[in-house]
Design a protein around this motif. Sequence first.
Motif, PDB file in Angstrom:
ATOM      1  N   SER A 186      19.241   1.877   3.869  1.00 57.93           N
ATOM      2  CA  SER A 186      18.250   2.758   3.244  1.00 57.93           C
ATOM      3  C   SER A 186      17.969   4.038   4.024  1.00 57.93           C
ATOM      4  N   LYS A 187      17.707   3.903   5.305  1.00 58.16           N
ATOM      5  CA  LYS A 187      17.193   5.066   6.055  1.00 58.16           C
ATOM      6  C   LYS A 187      18.321   5.888   6.670  1.00 58.16           C
ATOM      7  N   GLY A 188      19.188   5.257   7.433  1.00 56.57           N
ATOM      8  CA  GLY A 188      20.234   5.989   8.145  1.00 56.57           C
ATOM      9  C   GLY A 188      21.224   6.674   7.226  1.00 56.57           C
ATOM     10  N   GLU A 231       0.820  -1.222   0.000  1.00 56.00           N
ATOM     11  CA  GLU A 231       0.000   0.000   0.000  1.00 56.00           C
ATOM     12  C   GLU A 231       0.851   1.268   0.000  1.00 56.00           C
ATOM     13  N   THR A 232       2.043   1.191   0.597  1.00 60.82           N
ATOM     14  CA  THR A 232       2.924   2.371   0.602  1.00 60.82           C
ATOM     15  C   THR A 232       3.373   2.660  -0.830  1.00 60.82           C
ATOM     16  N   LEU A 233       3.745   1.597  -1.522  1.00 66.89           N
ATOM     17  CA  LEU A 233       4.214   1.771  -2.904  1.00 66.89           C
ATOM     18  C   LEU A 233       3.054   2.151  -3.824  1.00 66.89           C
ATOM     19  N   LEU A 267       5.341   8.043   0.701  1.00 71.49           N
ATOM     20  CA  LEU A 267       6.425   7.060   0.739  1.00 71.49           C
ATOM     21  C   LEU A 267       7.400   7.379   1.872  1.00 71.49           C
ATOM     22  N   GLY A 268       7.780   6.329   2.590  1.00 68.69           N
ATOM     23  CA  GLY A 268       8.763   6.513   3.651  1.00 68.69           C
ATOM     24  C   GLY A 268      10.156   6.469   3.081  1.00 68.69           C
ATOM     25  N   GLU A 269      10.612   7.614   2.607  1.00 69.43           N
ATOM     26  CA  GLU A 269      11.921   7.646   1.963  1.00 69.43           C
ATOM     27  C   GLU A 269      12.640   8.950   2.301  1.00 69.43           C
ATOM     28  N   PHE A 309      -3.935   7.589   9.891  1.00 73.55           N
ATOM     29  CA  PHE A 309      -3.244   7.662   8.598  1.00 73.55           C
ATOM     30  C   PHE A 309      -1.776   7.904   8.881  1.00 73.55           C
ATOM     31  N   ARG A 310      -0.940   7.601   7.903  1.00 65.16           N
ATOM     32  CA  ARG A 310       0.488   7.857   8.080  1.00 65.16           C
ATOM     33  C   ARG A 310       0.935   9.009   7.200  1.00 65.16           C
ATOM     34  N   LEU A 311       1.679   9.903   7.822  1.00 61.81           N
ATOM     35  CA  LEU A 311       2.270  11.028   7.094  1.00 61.81           C
ATOM     36  C   LEU A 311       3.779  10.913   7.237  1.00 61.81           C
TER      37      LEU A 311
END
Length: 387
Positions: free
Chosen positions: A226-228, A5-7, A28-30, A361-363
């Motif tokens: 990816s994140k750090g 669902e994120t993608l 997107l969590g990026e 919801f996610r922001l």
Amino acid sequence: MAESETLMMAKKARALKAQGVEVIALSLGEPDFDTPDYIKEAAKQALDQGYTKYTPVEGLLELREAICHKLLRDNQLEYNVNEIIVSNGAKQCIANVCLSLLNPTDEVIIFTPYWVSYFHIVEFAGAKPIKLYAGIDQDFKVKPEQLEAAITENTKLIIYSSPSNPTGSVYSKEELSALAEVITHHEGLYVMADEIYEYINFNETPPSIATFAGMKERTITVNGMSKGFSMTGWRLGYMAAPKWIVDACSKVQGQFTSGANAFGQKAAVTALMQDPSLQSYMKDKYLERKKLVKPLLETIDGIRTNDPEGAFYFFPDVSSFFGKSNGKNTIKNADDFVEIMLTEAHVALVSGSAFGDANCFRLSYATSNDLLIEAITRMKSVLDTYN
Ligand code: PMP
Ligand code: GLU
């Protein structure tokens, strides 16, 4: 298998943008930072040095050594290189573990709200996902007595992320210790601790759950670049676990994809051997944005948030909007809320239902201050028309 669902939301936002709509994508969590130059330079050098071939399935020895160094330096965890495997993103580590460890009657307790893919990967592996829910009133964190009550003789694995995607919550040392106490009382129970947001932690970093007595042999610690390090497109993740689990993951990965990309692994060595403070400017920026976004969200009547301690997400509860209408559209649930934000405010978010909590919801606030202000202003003006 369901689409991520994120993608999916990221795809919808891109499609609307392509039609000329000025969508602000907070879906997107990026990280919005570029990969630091010193890491890119290391990859360029590695290419010139001929790191263009297959690597061992479990990853270059040099990288596994760097990961052992990092785990000792940052997490006080002592691992041997044969207890480490590098994969094509942390996502593949998670899939490898589920595919190698889980059998059809196994239950997997997933701390809920959860990161979207845990649920689907567990189902795909043929096991039974069990959602263990912790709501906003307990900062979305599972209590030890809840965990104890959820464990059955079929429970094989527990999965959580801390700092959490989607809630930003972080389990403290005391909370982890209490969970570890419960876990070590059950034979044959394993934990997959997803620490991919480790470096995006606004307070002191708590220990890894594998450091508690009796936990190392039961823990799979998942992490990645990816994140750090803002390296989402490089597709590099890794995990530390008992050798027999790593060996099984290596077999699965060897059949599916082989080793991760060679020159990227060389760059990851450079990144992991540096002092992590080199990247702390990113965390400082996320914290600044969190402090900007929280009061802005709170100007919208009916939105409730927690105070995230890490990652780059807010996961607000919007259940008070359910049943409200603007005369044309009605917000019946979080999916409607997100759809209305996309079509009326042109702000892309992700429904909480993707993460196992249909009130929220996610922001993702991994974007500029200006865009964050504009997005929340738009959301507020649309929501003001719903009564
Ligand atoms: N775990 C969590 C909690 C995440 O948010 C993400 C980001 N998609 C991943 C794992 C997967 O990360 P990677 O890019 O390393 O596959
Ligand atoms: N971690 C990101 C997110 O949750 C990436 C998207 C994904 O891999 O699903 O949005």
